[in-house]
Design an enzyme around this catalytic site. Structure first.
Site, PDB file in Angstrom:
ATOM      1  N   ASP A 157       0.839  -1.195   0.000  1.00 33.05           N
ATOM      2  CA  ASP A 157       0.000   0.000   0.000  1.00 33.05           C
ATOM      3  C   ASP A 157       0.876   1.248   0.000  1.00 33.05           C
ATOM      4  OD1 ASP A 157      -2.349   1.519   0.194  1.00 33.05           O
ATOM      5  OD2 ASP A 157      -2.329   1.486   2.379  1.00 33.05           O
ATOM      6  N   HIS A 158       0.635   2.135  -0.944  1.00 34.30           N
ATOM      7  CA  HIS A 158       1.359   3.412  -1.034  1.00 34.30           C
ATOM      8  C   HIS A 158       2.876   3.236  -1.087  1.00 34.30           C
ATOM      9  CE1 HIS A 158      -1.984   6.225  -0.753  1.00 34.30           C
ATOM     10  NE2 HIS A 158      -2.502   5.447   0.188  1.00 34.30           N
ATOM     11  N   GLY A 187      -8.736   5.601   1.495  1.00 37.56           N
ATOM     12  CA  GLY A 187      -9.375   6.443   2.511  1.00 37.56           C
ATOM     13  C   GLY A 187     -10.847   6.143   2.661  1.00 37.56           C
ATOM     14  N   ALA A 188     -11.213   4.856   2.668  1.00 31.72           N
ATOM     15  CA  ALA A 188     -12.629   4.489   2.609  1.00 31.72           C
ATOM     16  C   ALA A 188     -13.147   3.833   3.883  1.00 31.72           C
ATOM     17  CB  ALA A 188     -12.871   3.572   1.408  1.00 31.72           C
ATOM     18  N   SER A 189     -12.521   4.121   5.013  1.00 30.69           N
ATOM     19  CA  SER A 189     -13.075   3.639   6.279  1.00 30.69           C
ATOM     20  C   SER A 189     -14.305   4.454   6.646  1.00 30.69           C
ATOM     21  CB  SER A 189     -12.037   3.743   7.397  1.00 30.69           C
ATOM     22  OG  SER A 189     -11.093   2.690   7.311  1.00 30.69           O
ATOM     23  N   ASP A 231      -8.560   0.643   6.765  1.00 27.86           N
ATOM     24  CA  ASP A 231      -7.502   0.597   7.773  1.00 27.86           C
ATOM     25  C   ASP A 231      -7.976   1.196   9.090  1.00 27.86           C
ATOM     26  OD1 ASP A 231      -5.127   0.456   9.150  1.00 27.86           O
ATOM     27  OD2 ASP A 231      -4.080   1.950   7.966  1.00 27.86           O
TER      28      ASP A 231
END
Length: 307
Positions: free
Chosen positions: A82-83, A210-212, A254
Site C-alpha cells: 500500500d502506497h 481512505g474508505a473507512s 484501515d
C-alpha cells in the site's frame, strides 16, 4: 492455497457488482482476525502492507505471517504493498514475494508520475505482479501519506495516464480521504466522476483509498475509556456499497480496524485493571478485528461467498 494475483478476483468483482476489501495489517492478531473473517464469510481477501507497517514488523516477519495464515485457508488471498513511495521499495517487495504493489506518484508532477509508474509497471509485469497506481490526491493523514488539499481525478487525464503507464488498476479521488477525520459537513462522493472514469476506461478496476467508515460506536467506546478522537467521521457504508456496485473493485480499510482494536483494548484494560498478560486484551481485540472485517464484507463490499 498460495498467494494469488488480483487479476481474476477483480474480473469477477467487476462483472458481479461487488468489491474486494484491502485490509491493512501490522501484526499477528490483525492478520489472524482478517483471515478468520474471510473464512467465516468465504470471501476473497487483500492483505496490504504500508511502508510504515513494513518498517514496523519487518518484511520477513510479514511474509512468514502470511505463510502461516495461508495454511489450511482455501481462499484467494493477495499480498499487496500500500502506497509504495518509490521504485526501490516496490522492487524489494516484488522480489520478496508480494503479488501486487501500489506505486503512489500522486504527489509528483503529472509527467513524472507517468514515468515512475511506467518504470514500476515494467519491472512488475516481467515478474507477473499486478500494479495499482494513483491519480488525484486525497486530503488527510495516514502514516507517511498526508495532504492538506484534495485534488479530484480528472477523467480524461485518467484515460491518458492508464494508456501511457500500462497500470492494471487505478486509485482515484472522488471525495474519500485518509485518516479518521474525513468530513466536517455532509459526506459526499462524486459518483458522476466515477462513472465518467469507468466509461472512458471500461473494464479497468477502480480503487478507493481512505474508505473507512469510522463507526461511531467505536469512536464513543475509545473516548469513554480514555481516548481522544472527538469529531472523527468516515464515509457512510451505503455510499461505499454504491461505489462497489459500479467500477470500484478494491476498497481500502484501515482506520476502522485500528479503531475497533484500540477501543476494545481500552475497554478491557479499564474494566480489568489487574490484567497484564497481553493475551488477555489482545484476544478480544482480535475478535473485534474479525467482526469488523465481517461487517465490511457483508455490508460494504458485497463479496461474501465469492471466494
Amino acid at each position: 492455497m498460495p498467494l494469488v494475483s488480483p487479476k481474476e478476483m477483480f474480473a469477477k468483482a467487476y462483472s458481479g457488482g461487488y468489491a474486494i476489501g484491502a485490509f491493512n495489517v501490522n501484526n499477528m492478531e490483525i492478520v489472524q482476525g482478517i483471515m478468520e473473517a474471510g473464512k467465516a464469510e468465504n470471501a476473497p481477501l487483500i492483505l496490504q502492507v504500508s511502508a510504515g507497517a513494513r518498517k514496523y514488523a519487518g518484511q520477513n516477519y510479514i511474509i512468514k505471517l502470511m505463510e502461516a495464515a495461508l495454511q489450511g485457508a482455501d481462499l484467494p488471498v493477495v499480498l499487496h504493498l500500500d502506497h509504495g513511495p518509490n521504485f526501490e521499495l516496490c522492487k524489494e517487495v516484488i522480489d520478496g514475494g508480494f503479488t501486487s504493489v501500489m506505486y503512489d506518484g500522486s504527489h509528483l508532477p503529472y509527467e513524472e508520475n507517468i514515468a515512475e509508474t511506467k518504470r514500476v509497471v515494467e519491472y512488475a509485469h516481467a515478474r507477473g505482479v499486478w500494479v495499482e497506481a494513483e491519480l488525484g490526491r486525497l486530503a488527510g493523514v495516514e502514516e507517511d501519506v498526508s495532504s492538506d488539499e484534495h485534488i479530484y481525478t480528472d477523467p480524461e487525464q485518467a484515460k491518458d495516464f492508464v494508456t501511457r503507464t500500462g497500470c492494471d488498476s487505478l486509485a482515484i479521488a472522488i471525495g474519500t480521504s485518509h485518516g479518521a477525520y474525513k468530513f466536517k459537513g455532509e459526506a459526499k462522493l462524486d459518483f458522476d466522476r466515477l462513472e465518467k472514469v469507468s466509461k472512458l476506461l471500461p473494464g479497468l478496476p477502480i480503487v478507493l483509498h481512505g474508505a473507512s467508515s469510522v463507526p461511531q460506536e467505536f469512536v464513543d467506546m475509545a473516548n469513554k475509556y480514555g481516548g481522544h478522537v472527538p469529531g472523527a467521521r468516515g464515509v457512510p457504508e451505503d455510499l461505499l456499497r454504491k461505489a462497489a456496485s459500479m467500477a470500484v473493485c478494491k476498497i481500502n480499510i484501515d482506520t476502522d480496524i485500528r479503531l475497533a482494536m484500540t477501543a476494545t483494548i481500552r475497554k478491557h484494560m479499564a474494566e480489568n485493571p489487574a490484567d497484564f498478560d497481553p493475551r488477555q486484551y489482545l484476544t478480544p481485540a482480535r475478535t473485534a478485528v474479525k467482526e469488523m472485517v465481517q461487517r465490511k464484507i457483508k455490508n460494504v463490499l458485497g463479496c461474501s461467498g465469492k471466494a
